[in-house]
Design a protein around this motif. Structure first.
Motif, PDB file in Angstrom:
ATOM      1  N   ALA A 227       0.825  -1.209   0.000  1.00  0.00           N
ATOM      2  CA  ALA A 227       0.000   0.000   0.000  1.00  0.00           C
ATOM      3  C   ALA A 227       0.860   1.260   0.000  1.00  0.00           C
ATOM      4  CB  ALA A 227      -0.928   0.001   1.210  1.00  0.00           C
ATOM      5  N   ASP A 232      -2.454   0.457  -3.335  1.00  0.00           N
ATOM      6  CA  ASP A 232      -3.421  -0.639  -3.399  1.00  0.00           C
ATOM      7  C   ASP A 232      -3.452  -1.332  -2.035  1.00  0.00           C
ATOM      8  OD1 ASP A 232      -4.909  -2.926  -3.892  1.00  0.00           O
ATOM      9  OD2 ASP A 232      -4.142  -3.159  -5.919  1.00  0.00           O
ATOM     10  N   GLN A 233      -4.605  -1.317  -1.368  1.00  0.00           N
ATOM     11  CA  GLN A 233      -4.736  -1.872  -0.031  1.00  0.00           C
ATOM     12  C   GLN A 233      -5.338  -3.273  -0.040  1.00  0.00           C
ATOM     13  OE1 GLN A 233      -6.630   0.928   2.680  1.00  0.00           O
ATOM     14  NE2 GLN A 233      -5.876   2.672   1.503  1.00  0.00           N
ATOM     15  N   LEU A 253      -1.968   4.679   4.718  1.00  0.00           N
ATOM     16  CA  LEU A 253      -2.229   3.676   3.703  1.00  0.00           C
ATOM     17  C   LEU A 253      -2.706   4.283   2.392  1.00  0.00           C
ATOM     18  CD1 LEU A 253      -4.085   1.057   5.932  1.00  0.00           C
ATOM     19  CD2 LEU A 253      -1.642   1.267   5.470  1.00  0.00           C
ATOM     20  N   SER A 254      -3.239   5.482   2.451  1.00  0.00           N
ATOM     21  CA  SER A 254      -3.701   6.158   1.243  1.00  0.00           C
ATOM     22  C   SER A 254      -2.598   7.089   0.768  1.00  0.00           C
ATOM     23  CB  SER A 254      -4.981   6.948   1.539  1.00  0.00           C
ATOM     24  OG  SER A 254      -5.389   7.693   0.418  1.00  0.00           O
TER      25      SER A 254
END
Length: 695
Positions: A227, A232-233, A253-254
Motif C-alpha cells: 500500500a 493498493d490496499q 495507507l492512502s
C-alpha cells in the motif's frame, strides 16, 4: 447601513483571505445538486443563484461585499452545472434489476485482492445490449483461469446486481460512487470460467510492483508495504485495516501528502547532491530550479503509478505549486495553495466533494497550514540556536499540536461518514509518521533499487520488521477503550452546519473567525448526545437490528460481517450483535419473531418479524398482524395485514431503501427520499397485485 459599513470594514481587513472561499462557492453548487432531488430543482437553483448574482451586479456601490456575493453566486451556478453535466455525459446508469446471465466479456483490468482471496475484474460485455458498458465481478482466487488479464476474452455465468445503495440511512453509498466510476453492475463469477482469448498484454507496472512487494515481504506487513508503494490496499487484512483506522493511522495507507512529499523531497535531495559533485554545475547551473523540475517529474510519475486517486492528485498538485513558488522565490506553502488545489480537483472530479477522501484530505491540510500561518505558532516553531534536547522537545510539541488540530478538524467528518472518530491518533502519529517517513519508506526504496541487482533481501527484511513495529503501534493504540469515539448517523443538515463553522474558523484571520466555533461545538455535541435508532432495517428487508438493554440484536444471526458492520456503525454501537431470538422479550419460531420493545417514555412497542421463506397461513398470521405495532417482512405483506403503526415490506422498501426508526419520537428516516431522481437510483418496478390470502 451601519451593519453594511462594518461588514465592508471587516472584509477590507480580511481581503487577503477572501479568495480562499472560491472553492467553497464552487462546492456549494455541487452540494446543492446532490441534495436537491430532480432536474427541475437543479435548474431552479441555478436560476436563483444567477438572479442573486444579477442583483449584486445591479446594486449601487462598489464595495467588497457586492463582489463577494456576485462571485459566490456565479461559482455556485458553475458548480451545479459542472456536476450535472458530468453526471449526464459521463455517468454509467445502473442495471435495472438483478439478473442471472451467461456473459462473454473483454477484460479491462484485473486487480488482485489477496486479503479476501479473490481477484476483482472490470469487464466490457460483448454482444449484450441489455447490460451496462462496464461491470465489475469478483473471481475467487482458486477459480482464476490462466491467461486472465487485460484484453482477454472470457465466458462465465454470474448473477449481476445493480451497485448497492446504502443498506441503512447513513451507510456507505456505493451506488453513487460506482455511477461516476462507470460501473453499471457487480457480481461474482461462477465456475467454470473459460478463456476464449488469453491476454497478450504485459501487466501494468503498478500490478507488477504490487505482486513483487507481496512476494518479498512476509506476514501481515506485506499489505502495508504494498500500500505504501502502490496505494493498493488489497493485501491488508480486515483486522489490520481496522486497527489502522482506530489508531488514526489509516492516512498512511492512502497515498497522499506524506508519501508524495517524501518522494519528491528525496528526489530533490538526491539531484542536488549529484549535481553538486560537478564544480561547473555547482557554480554555474540553477541547481534548485533543476532539482525542483526533476522532483516535479518524479511526483507526477509517482502519482500515475499509484492510480491517481483524489488524495494523490491533490498532493501532487500542491507539491507542483510549492515547487513553482520556490522556483519563483515565493512563499508557496499557504492557504492559497490549498484553495488552488481544491479548485483544480473540483473542476475535474466534482463528485469527489461528497466523499470522505476529499473532505478529510483538504480538511487536514487546511488545518495544518492555518495553524502554521498563525503568528504565535510560527514563532514557537521557528528554528533557533538551542541545545539538542530543547530542539527535540520543541519538535515533538509542534508535531503533537499539529496532530491534535488535525484530529479536531477531522472529527466531524469521520463521525458523519464512519460514525466513529479517533481520539489517540495524534499520539500514535508521533511514532508512526517519523517511522514511516524516515525508516520504512527509505528502506522500501532501497530494497526496490537493490532488487535490480538481486541484493534487496536484507532491505526487505528490515522493511518487514519496521512495518511490524508500525502494526504493533496501531494494534496497541486501537486496543485502548479510549481509541475511538462512536456516534449514530449524523444528519446531513447538521453536518453542513459543522463544516461551515469549521471553514469559518480556518479561513479567516481576525478574531471574528471564532464565530464559527459555536456551530462546530453545538453540532458535535448534538451528535454525541443523540440517541441511537431503536430499529434498523436493511433495504432488502432481510436484516433487522433492534436496540436492547444489553446492546444490539439482529434478526438473522448468520448474517455476514459486512451486514453486521453496517448495522453496528450506523447505530454507533461497538460490540457483538446478539440474536433477537435469544432476547428474553422475544418469542420466535422458525418463521416468525414477536418482540416487545420499550422506549424511554415507557411505551411498549410490539414488533412482528418474518424470518423464513415459508408461507404462513392467514388464520395464524392475521391475528398476530393486528396485535403488532410494526410488522417487518422481506416479502410483500398482504393488504389484510394491518399493523397499528407501520407495515414494512418489500414493496415499501423498494421505494424507501433501508430504514432507521426512533420509537420515542416516532421518526422514520429513509435511504431514498421521495421523488429523488439522481441517475444512480434504481427506480422501483414493483407491480401492484391483488391481495394475497397468504404471506
Amino acid at each position: 447601513m451601519l451593519i453594511f459599513s462594518a461588514l465592508e470594514t471587516w472584509l477590507e481587513t480580511e481581503r487577503e483571505q477572501v479568495g480562499l472561499w472560491a472553492p467553497v462557492g464552487l462546492g456549494a453548487g455541487i452540494v446543492a445538486w446532490f441534495w436537491l432531488l430532480d432536474p427541475a430543482q437543479w435548474l431552479a437553483f441555478c436560476c436563483f443563484a444567477l438572479g442573486v448574482a444579477a442583483l449584486a451586479a445591479l446594486s449601487p456601490g462598489s464595495g467588497r461585499l457586492r463582489h463577494i456575493v456576485m462571485a459566490g453566486a456565479l461559482l455556485a451556478t458553475i458548480g451545479c452545472l459542472l456536476i450535472w453535466g458530468k453526471a449526464t455525459l459521463l455517468g454509467q446508469p445502473p442495471l435495472g434489476r438483478a439478473t442471472f446471465v451467461e456473459m462473454t466479456a473483454e477484460v479491462r483490468s484485473v486487480r488482485p485482492v489477496p486479503a479476501r482471496n479473490m481477484v476483482r475484474a472490470m469487464l466490457r460485455p460483448i454482444d449484450a445490449p441489455g447490460l451496462p458498458v462496464t461491470v465489475r465481478v469478483n473471481i475467487p482466487s482458486e477459480d482464476v483461469p490462466k491467461g486472465l488479464g487485460e484484453g482477454a476474452v472470457i465466458r462465465f455465468r454470474t448473477r449481476l446486481m445493480p451497485p448497492a445503495p446504502p443498506g441503512v440511512p447513513g451507510a456507505y453509498d456505493f451506488a453513487a460512487r460506482a455511477y461516476f466510476q462507470g460501473i453499471g453492475a457487480t457480481g461474482k463469477a461462477l465456475r467454470p470460467i473459460r478463456v476464449l482469448a488469453p491476454t497478450r498484454e504485459t501487466p501494468p507496472l503498478r500490478a507488477r510492483l504490487f505482486a513483487h512487494i507481496v512476494d518479498q515481504v512476509e506476514g501481515p506487513a506485506e499489505g502495508i508495504a504494498a500500500a505504501l508503494a502502490t496505494g493498493d490496499q488489497g493485501a491488508i487484512s480486515d483486522a489490520d485495516a481496522e486497527a489502522m483506522r482506530r489508531s488514526g493511522l489509516a492516512h498512511l495507507l492512502s497515498i497522499s501528502g506524506l508519501h508524495v512529499t517524501a518522494v519528491i523531497g528525496a528526489a530533490i535531495f538526491l539531484l542536488m547532491r549529484v549535481m553538486a559533485l560537478s564544480r561547473r554545475a555547482a557554480l554555474d547551473w540553477p541547481l534548485m530550479l533543476i532539482a525542483a523540475g526533476g522532483g516535479a517529474l518524479v511526483g507526477i510519475g509517482y502519482t500515475w503509478l499509484t492510480g491517481a486517486e483524489v488524495p494523490t492528485v491533490r498532493s501532487c498538485i500542491a507539491a507542483l505549486l510549492v515547487l513553482g513558488g520556490l522556483a519563483l522565490g515565493r512563499d508557496a506553502i499557504t492557504l492559497r495553495l490549498v484553495a488552488t488545489g481544491a479548485l483544480i480537483v473540483l473542476f475535474f472530479w466534482p463528485e469527489s466533494l461528497v466523499g470522505p477522501s476529499f473532505q478529510m484530505s483538504f480538511a487536514a491540510v487546511t488545518a495544518i497550514v492555518a495553524l502554521a500561518e498563525h503568528p504565535r505558532f510560527r514563532a514557537f516553531a521557528a528554528a533557533r540556536e538551542e541545545n539538542w534536547s530543547w530542539k527535540l522537545t520543541r519538535a515533538l510539541a509542534v508535531t503533537l499540536a499539529t496532530g491534535l488540530v488535525v484530529e479536531l478538524a477531522l472529527m466531524p467528518i469521520a463521525l458523519f461518514h464512519f460514525h466513529k472518530a479517533g481520539l489517540l491518533g495524534a499520539f500514535a502519529n508521533l511514532i508512526a509518521i517519523p517511522l514511516t517517513t524516515f525508516v520504512v519508506m527509505p528502506l522500501e526504496v532501497l530494497a526496490l533499487l537493490f532488487d535490480l541487482i538481486g541484493l534487496g533481501a536484507p532491505f526487505w527484511w528490515l522493511t518487514g520488521h519496521a512495518l511490524d513495529l508500525l502494526l504493533a503501534v496501531a494494534h496497541g493504540v486501537a486496543a485502548s477503550p479510549f481509541a475511538t469515539l462512536l456516534a449514530p448517523a449524523m444528519r446531513p443538515g447538521l453536518f453542513a452546519l459543522v463544516i461551515v463553522g469549521l471553514l469559518w474558523c480556518l479561513l479567516w484571520r481576525t478574531r471574528w473567525r471564532w464565530l464559527g466555533l459555536p456551530p462546530v461545538l453545538v453540532g458535535v455535541a448534538l451528535v454525541l448526545v443523540a440517541a441511537p435508532p431503536d430499529l434498523l432495517v436493511t433495504g432488502d428487508g432481510r436484516h433487522v437490528a433492534v436496540r436492547s438493554g444489553s446492546g444490539m440484536a439482529i434478526l438473522r444471526d448468520r448474517a455476514g460481517d459486512y451486514v453486521r458492520d453496517t448495522l453496528s456503525e450506523s447505530a454507533g454501537y461497538e460490540g457483538d450483535l446478539s440474536a433477537i431470538a435469544d432476547l428474553p422479550m422475544a418469542r420466535c419460531s422458525t418463521d416468525l419473531c414477536a418482540l416487545d420493545m420499550h422506549d424511554p417514555a415507557g411505551r411498549t412497542w410490539r414488533l412482528l418479524l418474518t424470518r423464513s421463506d415459508m408461507l404462513i397461513d392467514r388464520p395464524a398470521f392475521a391475528p398476530a398482524c393486528a396485535r403488532a405495532d410494526i410488522v417487518i417482512s422481506d416479502r410483500r405483506l398482504p393488504l389484510w395485514c394491518r399493523p397499528r403503526w407501520l407495515g414494512i415490506d418489500r414493496q415499501l422498501l423498494a421505494r424507501t431503501g433501508g430504514l432507521s426508526i426512533s420509537l420515542e419520537e416516532g421518526e422514520v428516516h429513509t435511504v431514498h427520499r421521495p421523488g429523488d431522481a439522481h441517475p444512480w437510483i434504481v427506480k422501483s418496478r414493483m407491480r401492484k397485485r391483488r391481495p394475497s390470502r397468504q404471506l
